[in-house]
Design a protein around this motif. Structure first.
Motif, PDB file in Angstrom:
ATOM      1  N   THR A  15       0.798  -1.209   0.000  1.00 47.44           N
ATOM      2  CA  THR A  15       0.000   0.000   0.000  1.00 47.44           C
ATOM      3  C   THR A  15       0.835   1.266   0.000  1.00 47.44           C
ATOM      4  O   THR A  15       1.742   1.423   0.816  1.00 47.44           O
ATOM      5  N   VAL A  16       0.498   2.190  -0.896  1.00 45.26           N
ATOM      6  CA  VAL A  16       1.096   3.516  -0.886  1.00 45.26           C
ATOM      7  C   VAL A  16       0.405   4.338   0.195  1.00 45.26           C
ATOM      8  O   VAL A  16      -0.823   4.413   0.238  1.00 45.26           O
ATOM      9  N   GLY A  17       1.175   4.945   1.062  1.00 45.24           N
ATOM     10  CA  GLY A  17       0.599   5.743   2.136  1.00 45.24           C
ATOM     11  C   GLY A  17       1.632   6.648   2.759  1.00 45.24           C
ATOM     12  O   GLY A  17       2.825   6.570   2.459  1.00 45.24           O
ATOM     13  N   GLY A  18       1.169   7.517   3.644  1.00 43.94           N
ATOM     14  CA  GLY A  18       2.048   8.390   4.397  1.00 43.94           C
ATOM     15  C   GLY A  18       2.450   7.729   5.694  1.00 43.94           C
ATOM     16  O   GLY A  18       2.509   6.502   5.800  1.00 43.94           O
ATOM     17  N   ILE A  19       2.675   8.534   6.732  1.00 44.80           N
ATOM     18  CA  ILE A  19       3.178   7.990   7.994  1.00 44.80           C
ATOM     19  C   ILE A  19       2.087   7.388   8.870  1.00 44.80           C
ATOM     20  O   ILE A  19       2.379   6.780   9.893  1.00 44.80           O
ATOM     21  N   PRO A  55      -8.629   6.808  10.737  1.00 42.40           N
ATOM     22  CA  PRO A  55      -9.212   8.149  10.597  1.00 42.40           C
ATOM     23  C   PRO A  55      -8.206   9.272  10.380  1.00 42.40           C
ATOM     24  O   PRO A  55      -8.542  10.278   9.765  1.00 42.40           O
ATOM     25  N   LEU A  56      -6.982   9.110  10.860  1.00 46.83           N
ATOM     26  CA  LEU A  56      -5.992  10.171  10.724  1.00 46.83           C
ATOM     27  C   LEU A  56      -5.148  10.043   9.457  1.00 46.83           C
ATOM     28  O   LEU A  56      -4.274  10.869   9.204  1.00 46.83           O
ATOM     29  N   ARG A  99      -1.922  16.243   9.276  1.00 47.50           N
ATOM     30  CA  ARG A  99      -1.513  16.611   7.922  1.00 47.50           C
ATOM     31  C   ARG A  99      -0.355  17.615   7.967  1.00 47.50           C
ATOM     32  O   ARG A  99       0.584  17.524   7.187  1.00 47.50           O
ATOM     33  N   ASP A 100      -0.419  18.554   8.887  1.00 51.29           N
ATOM     34  CA  ASP A 100       0.660  19.540   9.030  1.00 51.29           C
ATOM     35  C   ASP A 100       1.965  18.843   9.426  1.00 51.29           C
ATOM     36  O   ASP A 100       3.035  19.144   8.883  1.00 51.29           O
ATOM     37  N   PHE A 101       1.874  17.907  10.386  1.00 55.73           N
ATOM     38  CA  PHE A 101       3.054  17.190  10.853  1.00 55.73           C
ATOM     39  C   PHE A 101       3.639  16.339   9.730  1.00 55.73           C
ATOM     40  O   PHE A 101       4.855  16.313   9.513  1.00 55.73           O
TER      41      PHE A 101
END
Length: 534
Positions: A326-330, A336-337, A483-485
């Motif tokens: 899966t492509v994803g962020g942290i 939910p986050l 999202r900012d972090f």
């Protein structure tokens, strides 16, 4: 909310492609010895408080108890936390700042001595406030804790600096084994090479880099458990060796996870003698650049590393041969986050136009004066997915003129090199142990806050962004703060580089019953509920 790369939420994250769950309705059989595989060469140490690897957990978790844990009958849940040594999950007092736990009165350590609240408090105090010379990589997990005390033999009280929903998950980590206070008082590093717990199994023997054996604890606090007479865990770092062992029935299961090709080989050869569980995995491959080594102290260079990688184009092919998908962020995808695909595509390394991304990477390298940079990529001697990911990344970086060579070392030296800063760039696999985004991302905090930040940077702005998010109780505000972090971490400063999230596939001999897969390979490993249908 959308989900990056694949449309699946946490509630549907665990797809059981065989009917393991049917075993829950059957009467467990007692007896027998489970032989299973541990896909590593050896554990760096025996100490769960010190380590962050399955090489330790899969071998030694059966010997220990936790204060609280994810429900072993519902391991796919992110919020179903139940007691192990406590008698009930308490309601916090003082507006969420005081948590009082009652401890089971009849628990014994394996040497026959009673386990009391003093032992629980001492174990958490060692992790939260480690003495000089003791490594505790999870100090930041407890940054909300002010004090832990045993007020009587059956009562432990946690006093928090501030209320946060992250607290209960922080103490439910599968690494938070309860140790004997008398031993910690005498030698806080004793547990690195020795075993003394209160879990469902008692330690029998460890053969260095070969195997670990345990036998049923007749004095376990739950008289109905464990079902097994004992177990043997075999260390085997080669995937082919593990597949052959299961195929020949020399071992019954590997709890960590195998790639699709191994699953298909076993199912094709053994048919209904093999059952399979699989689902999303709260662990991912990440790349860490050592900020204390030039030129990786330059955010332009770090940003170029991530801009060069075609995650969207590479994930489908890589997922067919490795345990990544899966492509994803942290943040664990589907929670939910987590970022949506559209949100991700605003971050460096996730742009939809890979040619534009690589052109920007080359511009940054030229601006930094390091075109054609050569460096060493430190990697772990584990096939899945470390070596696959490392090889793929080297190819990706070559497309912008970088020359990376891979140095593969055993698990112990891999950790040692990261802890001592002896690397240029390293392949990591962050994973807290249970799904809790606020805990998962703590390793990206400044190294003075989190001992597992092997990038070795200090950044007060990152710490402030996280602290605000940790204290916020409004879900929408917290998501915006995440999202900012994430943008600051992955793009603005490029402190870290997230590659791909993993996908967990666990084939087993069909006679193995009573174990349920979870979204991490750390939980549900005490083997108390496993039984053999033969």
């Amino acid at each position: 909310m959308g989900r990056p790369f694949r449309a699946m939420g946490v509630a549907a994250a665990l797809l059981l492609i065989s009917a393991w769950s049917a075993a829950a309705d059957e009467m467990p059989k007692r007896g027998g010895t489970l032989t299973y595989l541990i896909p590593a060469d050896a554990p760096p140490s025996f100490d769960g408080h010190r380590e962050s690897t399955y090489a330790t957990v899969h071998a030694f978790a059966p010997f220990y108890s936790l204060l609280v844990r994810i429900n072993p009958d519902n391991p796919s849940s992110t919020t179903d936390i139940v007691c192990d040594l406590c008698t009930e999950i308490p309601k916090p007092a003082d507006n969420g700042a005081v948590w009082t736990f009652k401890i089971r009165p009849s628990v014994k350590f394996h040497d026959g001595s009673p386990l009391t609240a003093d032992d629980v408090a001492a174990s958490f105090n060692e992790m939260i406030f480690p003495p000089q010379g003791v490594l505790s990589p999870r100090v930041s997990n407890f940054m909300m804790v002010d004090k832990v005390e045993a007020t009587d033999p059956e009562t432990v009280v946690f006093h928090l600096k501030f209320a946060t929903e992250a607290f209960l998950s922080s103490i439910a980590s599968p690494f938070n084994w309860i140790y004997k206070k008398a031993i910690l008082d005498q030698d806080p590093r004793w547990y690195e090479k020795n075993v003394m717990g209160s879990g469902p199994f008692k330690f029998v023997a460890y053969e260095t880099g070969q195997s670990i054996t345990g036998t049923r604890n007749p004095d376990y606090y739950d008289p109905n458990l464990p079902y097994l007479d004992g177990f043997t865990g075999i260390y085997a770092d080669k995937e082919a060796t593990r597949v052959a062992a299961i195929r020949a029935d020399r071992a019954a299961i590997e709890f960590r996870g195998m790639p699709p090709s191994s699953r298909d080989e076993l199912k094709g050869a053994l048919g209904d003698q093999i059952t399979v569980q699989e689902g999303d995995w709260d662990v991912g491959s990440a790349i860490t650049a050592n900020h204390q080594k030039k030129p990786f102290d330059d955010p332009r260079v770090r940003r170029a590393l991530t801009l060069a990688v075609d995650r969207w184009g590479g994930a489908p092919a890589l997922s067919r041969i490795a345990i990544v998908q899966t492509v994803g962020g942290i943040v664990f995808p589907g929670s939910p986050l987590a970022a949506t695909k559209e949100e991700l595509q605003q971050i460096a390394g996730y742009w939809p136009d890979i040619e534009k991304s690589r052109a920007e990477a080359q511009r940054l390298l030229k601006e930094a004066g390091v075109e054609g940079l050569s460096f060493e990529l430190l990697n772990r001697n584990v096939d899945q997915p470390y070596k696959y990911v490392g090889t793929w990344l080297i190819d990706q970086w070559s497309k912008i003129g970088l020359h990376a060579t891979q140095k593969v070392v055993p698990t112990g030296p891999w950790f040692e090199n990261m802890r001592e800063g002896n690397f240029d760039v390293v392949v990591e696999a962050p994973g807290y142990g249970i799904v809790n985004p606020l805990m998962d991302i703590q390793k990206f905090l400044p190294s003075s806050i989190d001992g597992e930040n092997y990038a070795r940077y200090e950044d007060s702005a990152a710490a402030a962004l996280y602290d605000k998010m940790l204290r916020d109780t409004d879900p929408q505000k917290q998501r915006a703060e995440m999202r900012d972090f994430e943008k600051y971490l992955l793009d603005t400063e490029a402190h870290a580089m997230w590659v791909l999230w993993w996908h967990r596939i666990v084939p087993a001999r069909s006679y193995v019953r009573g174990w349920k897969i979870g979204p991490t390979h750390f939980i549900n490993q005490d083997l108390a509920r496993v039984w053999l249908d033969r």
